[in-house]
Scaffold this motif. Structure first.
Motif, short mmCIF file in Angstrom:
data_model
loop_
_atom_site.label_atom_id
_atom_site.label_comp_id
_atom_site.label_asym_id
_atom_site.label_seq_id
_atom_site.Cartn_x
_atom_site.Cartn_y
_atom_site.Cartn_z
N LYS A 90 -1.58 6.70 -5.85
CA LYS A 90 -2.72 7.45 -5.35
C LYS A 90 -2.70 8.90 -5.82
O LYS A 90 -3.76 9.48 -6.10
N ASP A 91 -1.49 9.48 -5.93
CA ASP A 91 -1.39 10.88 -6.35
C ASP A 91 -1.40 11.06 -7.86
O ASP A 91 -1.21 12.17 -8.37
N ASN A 104 0.83 -1.21 0.00
CA ASN A 104 0.00 0.00 0.00
C ASN A 104 0.86 1.26 0.00
O ASN A 104 0.62 2.19 -0.77
N ARG A 105 1.87 1.28 0.86
CA ARG A 105 2.71 2.48 0.97
C ARG A 105 3.47 2.75 -0.33
O ARG A 105 3.74 3.90 -0.68
N SER A 151 -9.79 -3.99 -8.93
CA SER A 151 -9.24 -2.70 -8.50
C SER A 151 -7.76 -2.61 -8.87
O SER A 151 -7.26 -1.55 -9.27
N GLU A 171 -5.74 0.67 2.85
CA GLU A 171 -6.60 1.64 2.17
C GLU A 171 -6.98 1.20 0.76
O GLU A 171 -8.11 1.43 0.32
N PHE A 172 -6.04 0.60 0.03
CA PHE A 172 -6.35 0.22 -1.36
C PHE A 172 -7.39 -0.90 -1.36
O PHE A 172 -7.31 -1.84 -0.58
N TYR A 177 -0.67 4.75 -0.53
CA TYR A 177 -1.87 4.49 0.26
C TYR A 177 -1.51 4.16 1.70
O TYR A 177 -0.42 3.66 1.99
N ALA A 178 -2.42 4.41 2.61
CA ALA A 178 -2.25 3.99 3.99
C ALA A 178 -2.48 2.49 4.06
O ALA A 178 -3.15 1.91 3.20
#
Length: 276
Positions: A238-239, A185-186, A201, A194-195, A190-191
Motif C-alpha cells: 500500500k505504501d 491484507n496486513r 486488482s 481493505e484490499f 492494508y487493513a
C-alpha cells in the motif's frame, strides 16, 4: 438469535387468543435451561421458568426432560402441576402447551411453551401451530449456531495462519472474486478487508518483470502439468514498496469441461531471503 426467536414468539402469539409464548433454550453440555425469548411473559412466570423449569412437574418440565410434547388443559386442577401451581396463578395463567425443539441429530435444543390465561383443551389447530413454530425455532437455532461455529473455526484458522506468517486467499475463477485473509491484507499494509477482492486488482500489483513468471506457473498448473502452483514474485504494498512473496496454491474444482473454477492458496513474505 434472541431477536429471531422473539420474532417467532410474537408471530405464534398472534395466531392464538389470550396466549403468551416463550422459548427456553438448553445450555450446551448441561441440563440447564434459560428464557431466550418471550418479552410478554409476566415477571412471576419468568421467575418460575428460571427456577422451577426442571422441577419434574407437568407441562414444559416434562418436555424438557423427555422431549415429548405436553398439554396441561387446566393448571389449577392438574395433579402434575403441584410445584408450579402458585407461580402460574400469580402470573394469571391457567393452561400451557409445550413442544420440544429438536436438532437435526435428535439433540434437545430447548422448549417452546404456549401459555393461556383460560383453561384450554388441546386441539388439532393448537398442536399443528405448536409443531410448526417449534420446527422453525429449531432450524433457526441450528443455523445460528452453525454460523457461530464457522466463525470460531475461521478465527482459529486465522490465528494459525498468523502464527505461521501465512496469508490465505480463495478465488472464484468464474466470477473473479477473491477472499483475502486478514493477515494477507496486513502483509501488504492494508487493513483487514481493505484490499479489493478481485483477481484483476491482485494482478495489478504484481511487478511487471514478474508477471510472465507468475502467468507461466499458473498456466502449467491449470493444464495439469504441475501438482500445485508456486511462484516467487513481487507485490506492491500500500505504501508503494515492493515486497517479495512466495505463493503456493492448488485448483480445488473444475467444471465439466475441465476448466478451473476455484483455487486457493497461501502466501508468505520472502523479502529478507531475496536480499541475501
Amino acid at each position: 438469535l434472541e431477536e429471531l426467536l422473539e420474532g417467532l414468539v410474537q408471530a405464534t402469539q398472534q395466531q392464538t387468543d389470550d396466549s403468551i409464548a416463550a422459548v427456553m433454550l438448553r445450555e450446551p453440555d448441561t441440563a440447564k435451561f434459560y428464557l431466550a425469548a418471550g418479552s410478554d411473559v409476566p415477571l412471576p412466570l419468568r421467575a418460575s421458568l428460571q427456577n422451577q423449569f426442571n422441577c419434574g412437574c407437568g407441562g414444559p418440565c416434562v418436555t424438557s426432560q423427555s422431549g415429548l410434547d405436553s398439554f396441561v388443559e387446566n393448571i389449577p386442577k392438574s395433579p402434575s402441576c403441584d410445584t408450579c401451581r402458585e407461580s402460574a396463578a400469580a402470573a394469571g395463567l391457567a393452561s400451557c402447551a409445550s413442544a420440544a425443539l429438536t436438532g437435526a441429530q435428535g439433540e434437545n435444543l430447548g422448549v417452546l411453551v404456549l401459555f393461556s390465561q383460560q383453561p384450554r383443551p388441546s386441539s388439532r389447530a393448537d398442536y399443528e401451530l405448536l409443531q410448526a413454530a417449534a420446527q422453525l425455532a429449531a432450524i433457526g437455532i441450528e443455523h445460528w449456531r452453525n454460523i457461530a461455529l464457522l466463525k470460531r473455526s475461521e478465527e482459529r484458522l486465522e490465528r494459525a495462519l498468523w502464527g505461521a506468517d501465512l496469508g490465505l486467499w480463495d478465488a472464484n475463477l468464474s466470477t473473479g472474486n477473491v477472499f483475502f485473509s486478514d493477515h494477507w491484507n496486513r502483509m501488504l499494509g492494508y487493513a483487514p478487508g481493505e484490499f479489493p477482492t478481485r483477481i484483476e486488482s491482485l494482478l495489478a500489483i504484481v511487478h511487471p518483470e514478474d508477471q510472465p513468471i507468475l502467468v507461466k506457473a499458473w498456466q502449467d498448473h491449470a493444464a495439469g502439468l504441475t501438482s500445485y502452483f508456486e511462484s516467487e514474485h513481487r507485490l506492491q504494498a500500500k505504501d508503494g514498496r515492493w515486497i517479495w512473496v512466495c505463493d503456493r496454491a492448488r485448483i480445488i474444482s473444475r467444471d465439466e469441461q475441465g476448466r478451473p473454477i476455484r483455487a486457493a492458496g497461501t502466501q508468505y513474505e520472502i523479502s529478507q531471503r531475496k536480499k541475501i
